[in-house]
Design a protein around this motif. Sequence first.
Motif, PDB file in Angstrom:
ATOM      1  N   GLU A 111      44.479  60.315  35.628  1.00  0.00           N
ATOM      2  CA  GLU A 111      44.795  60.988  36.892  1.00  0.00           C
ATOM      3  C   GLU A 111      45.178  59.981  37.982  1.00  0.00           C
ATOM      4  O   GLU A 111      44.613  59.993  39.085  1.00  0.00           O
ATOM      5  CB  GLU A 111      43.612  61.855  37.349  1.00  0.00           C
ATOM      6  CG  GLU A 111      43.370  63.081  36.521  1.00  0.00           C
ATOM      7  CD  GLU A 111      44.236  64.270  36.942  1.00  0.00           C
ATOM      8  OE1 GLU A 111      44.171  64.679  38.107  1.00  0.00           O
ATOM      9  OE2 GLU A 111      44.999  64.761  36.080  1.00  0.00           O
ATOM     10  N   LEU A 112      46.148  59.131  37.677  1.00  0.00           N
ATOM     11  CA  LEU A 112      46.603  58.106  38.607  1.00  0.00           C
ATOM     12  C   LEU A 112      48.117  58.196  38.773  1.00  0.00           C
ATOM     13  O   LEU A 112      48.843  58.553  37.847  1.00  0.00           O
ATOM     14  CB  LEU A 112      46.265  56.705  38.091  1.00  0.00           C
ATOM     15  CG  LEU A 112      44.790  56.354  37.874  1.00  0.00           C
ATOM     16  CD1 LEU A 112      44.673  55.008  37.174  1.00  0.00           C
ATOM     17  CD2 LEU A 112      44.039  56.328  39.211  1.00  0.00           C
ATOM     18  N   ALA A 113      48.591  57.856  39.973  1.00  0.00           N
ATOM     19  CA  ALA A 113      50.027  57.724  40.218  1.00  0.00           C
ATOM     20  C   ALA A 113      50.261  56.538  41.135  1.00  0.00           C
ATOM     21  O   ALA A 113      49.564  56.380  42.147  1.00  0.00           O
ATOM     22  CB  ALA A 113      50.588  58.993  40.851  1.00  0.00           C
ATOM     23  N   LEU A 114      51.212  55.683  40.780  1.00  0.00           N
ATOM     24  CA  LEU A 114      51.614  54.586  41.639  1.00  0.00           C
ATOM     25  C   LEU A 114      52.905  55.006  42.326  1.00  0.00           C
ATOM     26  O   LEU A 114      53.891  55.351  41.658  1.00  0.00           O
ATOM     27  CB  LEU A 114      51.834  53.306  40.838  1.00  0.00           C
ATOM     28  CG  LEU A 114      52.025  52.042  41.691  1.00  0.00           C
ATOM     29  CD1 LEU A 114      50.706  51.630  42.334  1.00  0.00           C
ATOM     30  CD2 LEU A 114      52.586  50.892  40.860  1.00  0.00           C
ATOM     31  N   TYR A 174      47.526  56.499  44.046  1.00  0.00           N
ATOM     32  CA  TYR A 174      46.775  57.736  44.230  1.00  0.00           C
ATOM     33  C   TYR A 174      45.859  57.914  43.028  1.00  0.00           C
ATOM     34  O   TYR A 174      46.282  57.766  41.883  1.00  0.00           O
ATOM     35  CB  TYR A 174      47.706  58.939  44.308  1.00  0.00           C
ATOM     36  CG  TYR A 174      48.403  59.154  45.630  1.00  0.00           C
ATOM     37  CD1 TYR A 174      48.012  58.498  46.789  1.00  0.00           C
ATOM     38  CD2 TYR A 174      49.472  60.054  45.721  1.00  0.00           C
ATOM     39  CE1 TYR A 174      48.649  58.716  47.990  1.00  0.00           C
ATOM     40  CE2 TYR A 174      50.119  60.287  46.914  1.00  0.00           C
ATOM     41  CZ  TYR A 174      49.706  59.621  48.048  1.00  0.00           C
ATOM     42  OH  TYR A 174      50.343  59.853  49.238  1.00  0.00           O
ATOM     43  N   SER A 175      44.614  58.268  43.327  1.00  0.00           N
ATOM     44  CA  SER A 175      43.634  58.488  42.263  1.00  0.00           C
ATOM     45  C   SER A 175      42.943  59.828  42.476  1.00  0.00           C
ATOM     46  O   SER A 175      42.356  60.075  43.536  1.00  0.00           O
ATOM     47  CB  SER A 175      42.588  57.371  42.266  1.00  0.00           C
ATOM     48  OG  SER A 175      41.517  57.688  41.392  1.00  0.00           O
ATOM     49  N   LYS A 233      40.465  64.369  49.455  1.00  0.00           N
ATOM     50  CA  LYS A 233      40.579  65.009  48.141  1.00  0.00           C
ATOM     51  C   LYS A 233      41.042  64.056  47.055  1.00  0.00           C
ATOM     52  O   LYS A 233      40.966  64.385  45.876  1.00  0.00           O
ATOM     53  CB  LYS A 233      41.533  66.208  48.221  1.00  0.00           C
ATOM     54  CG  LYS A 233      40.992  67.353  49.057  1.00  0.00           C
ATOM     55  CD  LYS A 233      41.916  68.551  49.028  1.00  0.00           C
ATOM     56  CE  LYS A 233      41.326  69.696  49.836  1.00  0.00           C
ATOM     57  NZ  LYS A 233      42.227  70.884  49.816  1.00  0.00           N
ATOM     58  N   LYS A 234      41.547  62.908  47.443  1.00  0.00           N
ATOM     59  CA  LYS A 234      41.955  61.892  46.461  1.00  0.00           C
ATOM     60  C   LYS A 234      41.790  60.530  47.102  1.00  0.00           C
ATOM     61  O   LYS A 234      41.751  60.402  48.331  1.00  0.00           O
ATOM     62  CB  LYS A 234      43.415  62.098  46.027  1.00  0.00           C
ATOM     63  CG  LYS A 234      44.448  61.933  47.130  1.00  0.00           C
ATOM     64  CD  LYS A 234      45.859  62.089  46.556  1.00  0.00           C
ATOM     65  CE  LYS A 234      46.931  61.999  47.637  1.00  0.00           C
ATOM     66  NZ  LYS A 234      46.930  63.162  48.549  1.00  0.00           N
ATOM     67  N   GLU A 266      43.379  47.848  48.857  1.00  0.00           N
ATOM     68  CA  GLU A 266      42.841  48.221  50.169  1.00  0.00           C
ATOM     69  C   GLU A 266      42.800  49.742  50.241  1.00  0.00           C
ATOM     70  O   GLU A 266      43.836  50.404  50.118  1.00  0.00           O
ATOM     71  CB  GLU A 266      43.741  47.683  51.287  1.00  0.00           C
ATOM     72  CG  GLU A 266      43.373  48.181  52.671  1.00  0.00           C
ATOM     73  CD  GLU A 266      44.466  47.947  53.693  1.00  0.00           C
ATOM     74  OE1 GLU A 266      44.256  48.337  54.863  1.00  0.00           O
ATOM     75  OE2 GLU A 266      45.533  47.395  53.332  1.00  0.00           O
ATOM     76  N   ARG A 267      41.610  50.296  50.448  1.00  0.00           N
ATOM     77  CA  ARG A 267      41.511  51.756  50.560  1.00  0.00           C
ATOM     78  C   ARG A 267      42.087  52.191  51.896  1.00  0.00           C
ATOM     79  O   ARG A 267      41.757  51.623  52.948  1.00  0.00           O
ATOM     80  CB  ARG A 267      40.076  52.227  50.427  1.00  0.00           C
ATOM     81  CG  ARG A 267      40.005  53.749  50.485  1.00  0.00           C
ATOM     82  CD  ARG A 267      38.729  54.345  49.981  1.00  0.00           C
ATOM     83  NE  ARG A 267      38.898  55.800  49.879  1.00  0.00           N
ATOM     84  CZ  ARG A 267      38.522  56.528  48.866  1.00  0.00           C
ATOM     85  NH1 ARG A 267      37.956  55.962  47.813  1.00  0.00           N
ATOM     86  NH2 ARG A 267      38.697  57.837  48.857  1.00  0.00           N
ATOM     87  N   LEU A 268      42.962  53.206  51.869  1.00  0.00           N
ATOM     88  CA  LEU A 268      43.586  53.717  53.075  1.00  0.00           C
ATOM     89  C   LEU A 268      42.713  54.788  53.705  1.00  0.00           C
ATOM     90  O   LEU A 268      41.996  55.523  53.024  1.00  0.00           O
ATOM     91  CB  LEU A 268      44.976  54.278  52.749  1.00  0.00           C
ATOM     92  CG  LEU A 268      45.941  53.268  52.122  1.00  0.00           C
ATOM     93  CD1 LEU A 268      47.280  53.930  51.807  1.00  0.00           C
ATOM     94  CD2 LEU A 268      46.147  52.067  53.042  1.00  0.00           C
TER      95      LEU A 268
END
Length: 299
Positions: free
Chosen positions: A91-94, A38-39, A21-22, A14-16
């Motif tokens: 360029e991803l972070a969970l 985060y992407s 910028k990300k 689900e997109r927040l």
Amino acid sequence: MKIEWDGRRSVAFERLRGGSKKGAYRVTFDDGATAVLYSWRDGENYWPEAEGEVEPFGDATGLGLFLAAHERLTRVGVRVPEVYFVDQSNELALIEDVPGGKLEESMDPEVLGKLGDSLRRMWEQQAPWFGKIGDPVRTQSAVGVVKQRALRHLDEAAKRVAEIGDARERLAEMVERLAGDIQPKEDYRLIHGELGPDHVLIDRRGDPVVIDIEGLMFFDLEWEHVFLRLRFGDDYRHLEVDGLDERRMNLYGLAMHLSLVAGPLRLLDGDFPDREFMLEIARYNAEKVLAWDREIDNP
């Protein structure tokens, strides 16, 4: 996209809201657990490149800046979401999905008090240089950077808002005068740079959790407090500190309003989806800029 985390597999995304910028996505896993992805991949940053932008106000985005800021804030005792894993190549972070909502939804005095305590620990951190973490600026003064940026934003705003265009010369003189009244100093503090109540979450214990940290930098503390006053209104009393230079506050206040006219209108040159929200920011701050012009006419 499929995400695997600690034996779990993603089943829904689900997109927040927000995230200019990300990309920020709530990920639901097959056992019901959730996390936020985060992407910073291409296509997630809606901001067009700003010609002439100077550090430390260059594009504050990217996994590297996020991780550097996360490490520094954790070290000084500011609560930020836990990082579960990162994918450097993509360029991803969970990260942790903080469950208590945004501070702006409640403005709970107890949480605001805790936030003030946390931020004062951050603001105690000093450096003899300003700039983003690990990227010092040594060739200009902080005031010089703000003045240069304010004049550029004034030129942008003058082309887009007729009333500001009519007042451009008077406002430029005001920026120059305010900057000229400020004495130099080299007491730079660690600041978030863009901290509103929408950038603070509340965890299960009722503690504030600071997000959108990529712009973390050493800079004049007055820059932080101009933004805090603007965004927190009457609740700023929980965050205020003694010893701020009102001359810097005046220049930085006008510079901030000019930025918040030029920036949102530039963003709307692209395909940012929440257009009315950005237009409202630009309208509000244009009125604040014009109030400065009225003050010039009626000192």
